[in-house]
Design a protein around this motif. Structure first.
Motif, PDB file in Angstrom:
ATOM      1  N   SER A 125       0.830  -1.220   0.000  1.00  0.00           N
ATOM      2  CA  SER A 125       0.000   0.000   0.000  1.00  0.00           C
ATOM      3  C   SER A 125       0.856   1.258   0.000  1.00  0.00           C
ATOM      4  CB  SER A 125      -0.897   0.031   1.238  1.00  0.00           C
ATOM      5  OG  SER A 125      -1.696  -1.117   1.276  1.00  0.00           O
ATOM      6  N   GLU A 126       0.306   2.285  -0.616  1.00  0.00           N
ATOM      7  CA  GLU A 126       0.983   3.582  -0.669  1.00  0.00           C
ATOM      8  C   GLU A 126      -0.029   4.663  -0.303  1.00  0.00           C
ATOM      9  OE1 GLU A 126       2.935   4.047  -4.461  1.00  0.00           O
ATOM     10  OE2 GLU A 126       4.188   2.254  -4.116  1.00  0.00           O
ATOM     11  N   SER A 135      -2.006   0.654  -9.039  1.00  0.00           N
ATOM     12  CA  SER A 135      -1.619   2.019  -9.419  1.00  0.00           C
ATOM     13  C   SER A 135      -0.434   2.525  -8.588  1.00  0.00           C
ATOM     14  CB  SER A 135      -2.824   2.965  -9.272  1.00  0.00           C
ATOM     15  OG  SER A 135      -3.115   3.143  -7.895  1.00  0.00           O
ATOM     16  N   LEU A 136       0.255   1.632  -7.927  1.00  0.00           N
ATOM     17  CA  LEU A 136       1.343   2.076  -7.040  1.00  0.00           C
ATOM     18  C   LEU A 136       2.417   2.838  -7.810  1.00  0.00           C
ATOM     19  CD1 LEU A 136       4.052   0.085  -7.380  1.00  0.00           C
ATOM     20  CD2 LEU A 136       2.587  -1.498  -6.179  1.00  0.00           C
ATOM     21  N   ARG A 137       3.109   3.748  -7.083  1.00  0.00           N
ATOM     22  CA  ARG A 137       4.046   4.657  -7.745  1.00  0.00           C
ATOM     23  C   ARG A 137       5.501   4.441  -7.373  1.00  0.00           C
ATOM     24  NH1 ARG A 137       0.899  10.364  -6.593  1.00  0.00           N
ATOM     25  NH2 ARG A 137      -1.103   9.736  -7.479  1.00  0.00           N
ATOM     26  N   THR A 138       5.753   3.724  -6.283  1.00  0.00           N
ATOM     27  CA  THR A 138       7.157   3.473  -5.913  1.00  0.00           C
ATOM     28  C   THR A 138       7.854   2.870  -7.132  1.00  0.00           C
ATOM     29  OG1 THR A 138       6.727   3.182  -3.574  1.00  0.00           O
ATOM     30  CG2 THR A 138       8.637   2.011  -4.441  1.00  0.00           C
ATOM     31  N   SER A 139       9.077   3.352  -7.408  1.00  0.00           N
ATOM     32  CA  SER A 139       9.736   2.879  -8.635  1.00  0.00           C
ATOM     33  C   SER A 139      11.047   2.178  -8.313  1.00  0.00           C
ATOM     34  CB  SER A 139      10.011   4.073  -9.556  1.00  0.00           C
ATOM     35  OG  SER A 139      11.043   4.858  -8.995  1.00  0.00           O
ATOM     36  N   ASN A 150      12.901   4.130  -5.205  1.00  0.00           N
ATOM     37  CA  ASN A 150      12.456   5.427  -4.687  1.00  0.00           C
ATOM     38  C   ASN A 150      10.941   5.417  -4.527  1.00  0.00           C
ATOM     39  OD1 ASN A 150      14.649   7.620  -4.478  1.00  0.00           O
ATOM     40  ND2 ASN A 150      15.137   6.557  -6.411  1.00  0.00           N
ATOM     41  N   GLY A 151      10.470   6.039  -3.450  1.00  0.00           N
ATOM     42  CA  GLY A 151       9.021   6.132  -3.262  1.00  0.00           C
ATOM     43  C   GLY A 151       8.646   5.954  -1.808  1.00  0.00           C
ATOM     44  N   SER A 152       7.345   5.781  -1.578  1.00  0.00           N
ATOM     45  CA  SER A 152       6.927   5.615  -0.190  1.00  0.00           C
ATOM     46  C   SER A 152       5.768   4.638  -0.053  1.00  0.00           C
ATOM     47  CB  SER A 152       6.567   6.964   0.438  1.00  0.00           C
ATOM     48  OG  SER A 152       5.750   7.662  -0.423  1.00  0.00           O
ATOM     49  N   LYS A 153       5.708   4.026   1.099  1.00  0.00           N
ATOM     50  CA  LYS A 153       4.675   3.038   1.441  1.00  0.00           C
ATOM     51  C   LYS A 153       3.931   3.507   2.684  1.00  0.00           C
ATOM     52  CE  LYS A 153       5.673   0.167  -1.858  1.00  0.00           C
ATOM     53  NZ  LYS A 153       4.678  -0.264  -2.852  1.00  0.00           N
ATOM     54  N   ALA A 169       7.294  -2.500  -6.391  1.00  0.00           N
ATOM     55  CA  ALA A 169       7.697  -1.262  -7.069  1.00  0.00           C
ATOM     56  C   ALA A 169       7.472  -1.393  -8.568  1.00  0.00           C
ATOM     57  CB  ALA A 169       9.168  -0.974  -6.795  1.00  0.00           C
ATOM     58  N   ARG A 170       7.311  -0.231  -9.177  1.00  0.00           N
ATOM     59  CA  ARG A 170       7.079  -0.228 -10.622  1.00  0.00           C
ATOM     60  C   ARG A 170       8.417  -0.309 -11.346  1.00  0.00           C
ATOM     61  NH1 ARG A 170       2.865  -0.003 -13.030  1.00  0.00           N
ATOM     62  NH2 ARG A 170       1.730   0.720 -11.202  1.00  0.00           N
TER      63      ARG A 170
END
Ligand code: CAA
Length: 378
Positions: A125-126, A135-139, A150-153, A169-170
């Motif tokens: 989850s983000e 649709s998660l954005r962490t990459s 990089n990103g956040s949860k 992650a994406r």
């Protein structure tokens, strides 16, 4: 129907005895102080409960998915916060067993099953993607052989305590096909743990946000194949949801047991309130619904253990058990009257603890979406 084997009864009995002797007496204090149950989790590991459905050669109890839910129902009756931590540890260990390389399994699974890792985490989850997990954005971008994360949860159970965290992650296209899965070690450089969430219930379980800032991972940290991440997440959640359904049954049963105790003791109009039909009908409905929930949980776990598809049954167990547990906790407070609203009695803790079971590991709405899709597919 659903005769338990001797081995299943032994796991159930061991979990029951530990839950009643060692968890129930401290659950209120753990909750009040929001204290992570580190010592208790280690003792559960010694009992084999951190890898109930994990092979013996990796330190697990190899007792199967049915034993796991039986244990979970018992532990949740003693302390729901400890139970959710145990649930996520088992889910992560089983996911590593199923999708990990031999080296990944050797490196992490025995650490979880032995309790040398205080916990393990599942970071999907983000802040902007809960139900819409794809649709998660962490990459994660490739840099030579390495990956840079990089990103956040958000809402990560045991995220500050975990020895290993499965992070999604994406790595490619938008949507579910562009997601991969990585193993991040607790304390890794570039991993930042945010402030503890001050939750309504399950206060002794730790929930934190995580941020990844140029966190570098070797190629060997990839779990499964690139692009397989979403499938791994969903497969893990099928099993996880049966565990949470079992947790909900345990919380509901603890709430009902407390209400029955109170109803026998409490006098009104010259007799125990348990003599009144108004109270008896509430107890009868909750007992029936929790029994039905228990059977749905056992069926889903039985299918899982037999190696058969169980996505639909897992979601049915989760939505039904979590909603009936919430009802039992609500009724539990009602039967206690004004005392149900005070923290002198366990009713209000059960009520708070049950609330999240219709939300995490997929909301009731997501479970209904999954069930309807499976039914319409048939
Ligand atoms: N097993 C394996 N693969 C699955 C699957 C399953 N149960 N369900 C779906 N998939 C696969 C599909 O086959 C599909 O693959 P292809 O593209 O190759 O056909 C792919 O995954 C995408 O599936 P969907 O089209 O169903 O994806 P979607 O975007 O429509 O999402 C959803 C469906 C059911 C809503 C899903 O996003 C979901 O479950 N959301 C809820 C997330 C969730 O439960 N989060 C909980 C966080 S963890 C937690 O709470 C733990 C804790 O701390 C206590």
């Amino acid at each position: 129907m659903f005769e338990l084997t001797e081995a299943q009864q032994m796991v159930q009995q061991a979990a029951r005895s530990y839950a009643q002797k060692s968890l129930a007496p401290v659950a209120a204090a753990l909750d009040r102080e929001a204290r992570f149950p580190r010592a208790q989790l280690r003792e559960l590991a010694e009992l084999g409960l951190m890898g109930v459905n994990v092979p013996e050669e990796l330190g697990g109890a190899q007792a199967g998915a049915v034993s796991y839910v039986l244990a979970m129902m018992e532990i949740a009756q003693g302390c729901a916060s400890t139970a959710v931590t145990m649930a996520v540890n088992n889910m992560v260990a089983e996911t590593l067993v199923r999708f990990g390389t031999p080296e990944q399994k050797r490196r992490y699974v025995p650490e979880i099953t032995s309790g040398r890792f205080a916990a393990a985490s599942y970071a999907l989850s983000e802040p902007h993607s809960g139900s819409d997990a794809a649709s998660l954005r962490t990459s994660a971008r490739r840099d030579g052989d390495d990956w840079v994360l990089n990103g956040s949860k958000q809402w990560i159970t045991s995220g500050d305590q975990a020895g290993v965290i499965i992070v999604w992650a994406r790595t490619g296209v938008a949507g579910s096909k562009g997601i991969s899965c990585f193993l991040v070690e607790g304390g890794a450089r570039g991993l930042h743990v945010g402030k503890h969430e001050d939750k309504m219930g399950l206060r002794a379980s730790s929930t934190v946000p995580l941020t990844f800032e140029d966190l570098r991972l070797p190629a060997a940290a990839l779990l499964g194949a690139p692009g397989q991440g979403f499938h791994i997440a969903m497969a893990a959640l099928d099993g996880g949801r049966v565990g949470i359904a079992a947790q909900a049954v345990g919380i509901g049963e603890a709430a009902l047991a407390a209400a029955v105790r109170y109803a026998r003791d409490r006098q009104a109009f010259g007799q125990p309130i348990a003599n009144y039909q108004a109270i008896r009908f509430m107890i009868a409905d909750c007992a029936t619904e929790l029994d039905a929930a228990r059977l749905l949980v056992l069926r889903a776990a039985g299918l899982k253990e037999a190696g058969q598809p169980f996505t639909r049954e897992a979601s049915m167990a989760k939505v039904f058990a979590s909603e009936k547990a919430n009802k039992a906790c609500d009724v539990g407070v009602q039967i206690h009257g004004g005392y149900g609203y005070l923290d002198e009695f366990p009713a209000e803790r059960h009520y708070r603890d049950a609330r999240v079971t219709t939300i995490y590991e997929g909301t009731s709405e997501v479970q209904r979406f999954v069930i309807a899709r499976e039914v319409l597919k048939d």
